[in-house]
Design a protein around this motif. Structure first.
Motif, mmCIF file in Angstrom:
data_model
loop_
_atom_site.group_PDB
_atom_site.id
_atom_site.type_symbol
_atom_site.label_atom_id
_atom_site.label_comp_id
_atom_site.label_asym_id
_atom_site.label_seq_id
_atom_site.Cartn_x
_atom_site.Cartn_y
_atom_site.Cartn_z
ATOM 1 N N LEU A 47 1.295 4.089 -3.309
ATOM 2 C CA LEU A 47 0.960 5.517 -3.229
ATOM 3 C C LEU A 47 1.683 6.276 -4.322
ATOM 4 C CD1 LEU A 47 1.171 6.411 0.559
ATOM 5 C CD2 LEU A 47 -0.861 6.292 -0.893
ATOM 6 N N LEU A 48 2.944 5.937 -4.531
ATOM 7 C CA LEU A 48 3.720 6.652 -5.542
ATOM 8 C C LEU A 48 3.545 6.024 -6.919
ATOM 9 C CD1 LEU A 48 6.939 7.519 -3.564
ATOM 10 C CD2 LEU A 48 4.922 8.896 -3.974
ATOM 11 N N GLU A 59 0.832 -1.210 0.000
ATOM 12 C CA GLU A 59 0.000 0.000 0.000
ATOM 13 C C GLU A 59 0.865 1.257 0.000
ATOM 14 O OE1 GLU A 59 -4.162 -1.541 2.033
ATOM 15 O OE2 GLU A 59 -2.532 -0.887 3.327
ATOM 16 N N ARG A 60 1.934 1.238 0.772
ATOM 17 C CA ARG A 60 2.839 2.394 0.789
ATOM 18 C C ARG A 60 3.489 2.581 -0.584
ATOM 19 N NH1 ARG A 60 3.407 0.845 6.173
ATOM 20 N NH2 ARG A 60 4.894 -0.826 5.807
ATOM 21 N N GLU A 63 11.544 -0.001 0.752
ATOM 22 C CA GLU A 63 11.280 -0.577 2.063
ATOM 23 C C GLU A 63 11.865 -1.984 2.118
ATOM 24 O OE1 GLU A 63 7.324 -0.040 3.416
ATOM 25 O OE2 GLU A 63 7.548 -1.405 5.121
ATOM 26 N N LYS A 97 11.064 0.508 8.610
ATOM 27 C CA LYS A 97 11.917 0.195 7.464
ATOM 28 C C LYS A 97 11.484 0.910 6.192
ATOM 29 C CE LYS A 97 13.376 -4.377 9.038
ATOM 30 N NZ LYS A 97 13.206 -5.834 8.814
ATOM 31 N N ALA A 98 10.392 1.684 6.265
ATOM 32 C CA ALA A 98 9.904 2.392 5.069
ATOM 33 C C ALA A 98 10.632 3.711 4.914
ATOM 34 C CB ALA A 98 8.404 2.627 5.174
ATOM 35 N N ASN A 99 11.031 3.999 3.696
ATOM 36 C CA ASN A 99 11.857 5.168 3.440
ATOM 37 C C ASN A 99 11.377 5.859 2.157
ATOM 38 O OD1 ASN A 99 13.839 6.997 3.025
ATOM 39 N ND2 ASN A 99 15.527 5.517 2.863
ATOM 40 N N PHE A 100 10.714 7.010 2.328
ATOM 41 C CA PHE A 100 10.228 7.773 1.181
ATOM 42 C C PHE A 100 11.158 8.941 0.905
ATOM 43 C CE2 PHE A 100 6.346 5.677 2.430
ATOM 44 C CZ PHE A 100 5.582 5.573 1.277
ATOM 45 N N VAL A 108 9.968 5.487 -3.048
ATOM 46 C CA VAL A 108 9.932 4.832 -1.749
ATOM 47 C C VAL A 108 10.689 3.521 -1.859
ATOM 48 C CG1 VAL A 108 7.655 3.909 -2.349
ATOM 49 C CG2 VAL A 108 8.410 3.792 0.017
#
Lengths: 376, 376
Positions: free
Chosen positions: A278-279, A274-275, A311, B109-112, A309
């Motif tokens: 987004l992009l 989902e994260r 991850e 651990k998520a990196n935008f 992003v």
């Protein structure tokens, strides 16, 4: 026709049949709900070109507080009728057909007179051939629908793919749906013996069916007719037309050998997808990239305008060749939601071949397939 | 700029300023949210042509768990930024401006990495002239807005009528709105002395203001500038432009003598009006008819296609001449909702003159006016 009954019980029944009623129909009478009062109770019917729903409220149902004065039938414009009933002031109300199919609706001091249509001009529902019948619990039917219907095609270019393919043979019921980019297939064992069948039910009908039957402990009886299927519970009959044509052979699409295998817990992977999406949604291709190698498992998403992003993903287990594979995150999200909170094994052949997803604890009863996107 | 803070506290603050941000704007930078980090805390700003909102999160707010490493400022595309923050995996997150206004957002651990804009190119908000200021409790402001804003005009043909007229004089604040078919006016006493003023605030701004300030026990400070008004709470500044032009003199519209007077309890009358309007909405004129005579008080609604409704109304008290009057039920519904669950007196001159509605217990602080529809 004259009857007095409980308003909220009636509203529930009306809402059920209203699922089948569309205001956009070429047959004006189908914007109406058919109301039939017999000495046994009240039957409501709603219908459109795809589905018909018949709901029965028994005179013996105590909640309905039904007092029948005169049997009969009429058709009333569904939307207005529903709004009127919802707005009435008292707990109970009375409906009476007066002259020219006009209906008097009274509750407390409020008194409506609405124009109806002749019930005889309402189309007849199909007659059931009770030869070809199976019975399954409602919750099993709902699960079967929930696990497959999201994968049907939304495009009319290949109409047969807008339905879910049901095959009954060897005491097993198989349901499969594909839009040619992804596929979802579920098999359930059946105890009751019946003739084999092979039908395609429109996805939209199944979605409405799921909403209409609720999620009670009851069984649903499924009867197959020439070009119709009937789902029947104690209080409801749900008819859907079947799709005509030959469903493609999907069995040969499911690969059986793999070069890379990885296990994920679904909720964690879903959040990461989902994260990333987004992009990717903003990019032209809507793809995310999954990197599996000895340096870790990493998910990438990016959009030239907004940003990117990455991850590092947690996983349960990984084996086989390193891999970089790109796919549409929307297919992955839908697939993961269908699995629910469990652990799945994802198996890959290569970056250009469809990959499979299965519950780790499964035995092939539930399998999904997603086609990757080639990026070079 | 580099800061680590609590995600849900930040989301609340972001949502507040996002009310002022529209994706449809001719100035691209206004699709963004301005983020300014000082040693005192984090200021967010959102703006469009009508309103600007500035929200401040103090470093001393314990819920925010704010750790400031480096102050600074940047503008980020509002919608994406919000969606990213909402989707992050952990309770806290870190934002850091790296180079070229790019911002690194990390959580777990998520990196935008998202592209931002230079904060210096963001428009400046008006400077407050603190001369002309009043202070009222937030709940009083919200009540004042709720009782008037629904009556503003939705049409741009007379722009001044799309606003609420506020007049401060003689220690009284009067708010009035009219779309020329109905009018709503509320007066509140004010203790604090200030210069008299006379301004028109856009209805849309007031609706957003009401949503933004919440309904807490705090006060709101209102400052009037040349063509702007500022509403200020402890953590938020809300700017709105004022409407230019002269508001019509509404005082002379309110009649002072009557020939028929009737008292209703609001919820009961509202339910009846809602029922009657179900059918009137389908008619060409959307009117209901109220009959007041010695044989009773009756409300009628009808639509040639659907049917008709009549309802004998309960009332508290009636006096004066018999009357048959027709009006738009939507105006009546909006008026009744603004009164809330109380008892009102409705006073009529004749079938063709505007009638007034007032709380029975009132002293003229809150009055509404509805113009009837001539039916012959």
């Amino acid at each position: 026709m004259k009857v007095t009954l409980n308003r909220s019980t009636f509203i529930q029944e009306l809402q059920t049949v209203q699922r089948a009623i569309s205001s956009k129909t070429t047959m004006p009478i189908l914007t109406g709900v058919k109301i039939e009062l017999s000495n046994n109770g009240l039957t409501l019917t709603g219908s459109n070109a795809e589905i018909s729903i018949e709901s029965f409220l028994s005179v013996t149902n105590e909640k309905a507080q039904m007092m029948i004065e005169r049997t009969g039938a009429v058709v009333l414009q569904s939307r207005f009728f529903g709004e009127i009933i919802r707005r009435l002031p008292e707990d109970n109300f009375t409906m009476e057909v007066i002259e020219n199919n006009q209906v008097n609706i009274t509750s407390g001091k409020a008194n409506f007179t609405v124009n109806g249509l002749d019930a005889d001009s309402y189309p007849h529902l199909p007659v059931v051939d009770s030869q070809n019948q199976i019975t399954i619990p409602i919750h099993v039917l709902n699960k079967l629908i929930g696990e497959t219907v999201f994968a049907v095609s939304q495009h009319e270019s290949r109409p047969i793919l807008t339905g879910v393919h049901f095959i009954l043979e060897n005491q097993k019921l198989l349901a499969v749906a594909t839009d040619s980019h992804r596929l979802s297939q579920r098999v359930i064992p059946l105890e009751s013996g019946t003739e084999a069948f092979n039908i395609v039910i429109p996805g939209k009908s199944l979605t409405e069916l799921s909403r209409s039957v609720g999620d009670e402990g009851e069984d649903v009886k499924i009867s197959i007719m020439d070009n119709q299927v009937l789902f029947e519970t104690k209080t409801m009959k749900f008819y859907s037309r079947l799709l005509e044509g030959t469903y493609p052979d999907t069995n040969r699409l499911i690969p059986t050998s793999f070069n890379t295998e990885i296990e994920f817990t679904v909720p964690e992977l879903l959040s990461a997808i989902e994260r990333a999406s987004l992009l990717s949604h903003e990019g032209r291709n809507n793809i995310v990239r999954l990197h599996i190698a000895s340096d870790g498992v990493i998910l990438y998403g990016n959009s030239p305008e907004i940003g990117k992003v990455e991850e590092v993903l947690n996983y349960e287990k990984v084996s086989g060749d390193p891999l970089d594979i790109s796919f549409n995150p929307d297919y992955m999200k839908a697939a993961l939601r269908a699995f629910g909170p469990t652990t799945i094994s994802v198996r890959f052949i290569s970056a250009i071949r469809p990959f499979t997803l299965e519950p780790t604890e499964g035995n092939g009863e539930f399998i999904q397939l997603i086609t990757p996107v080639r990026t070079n």
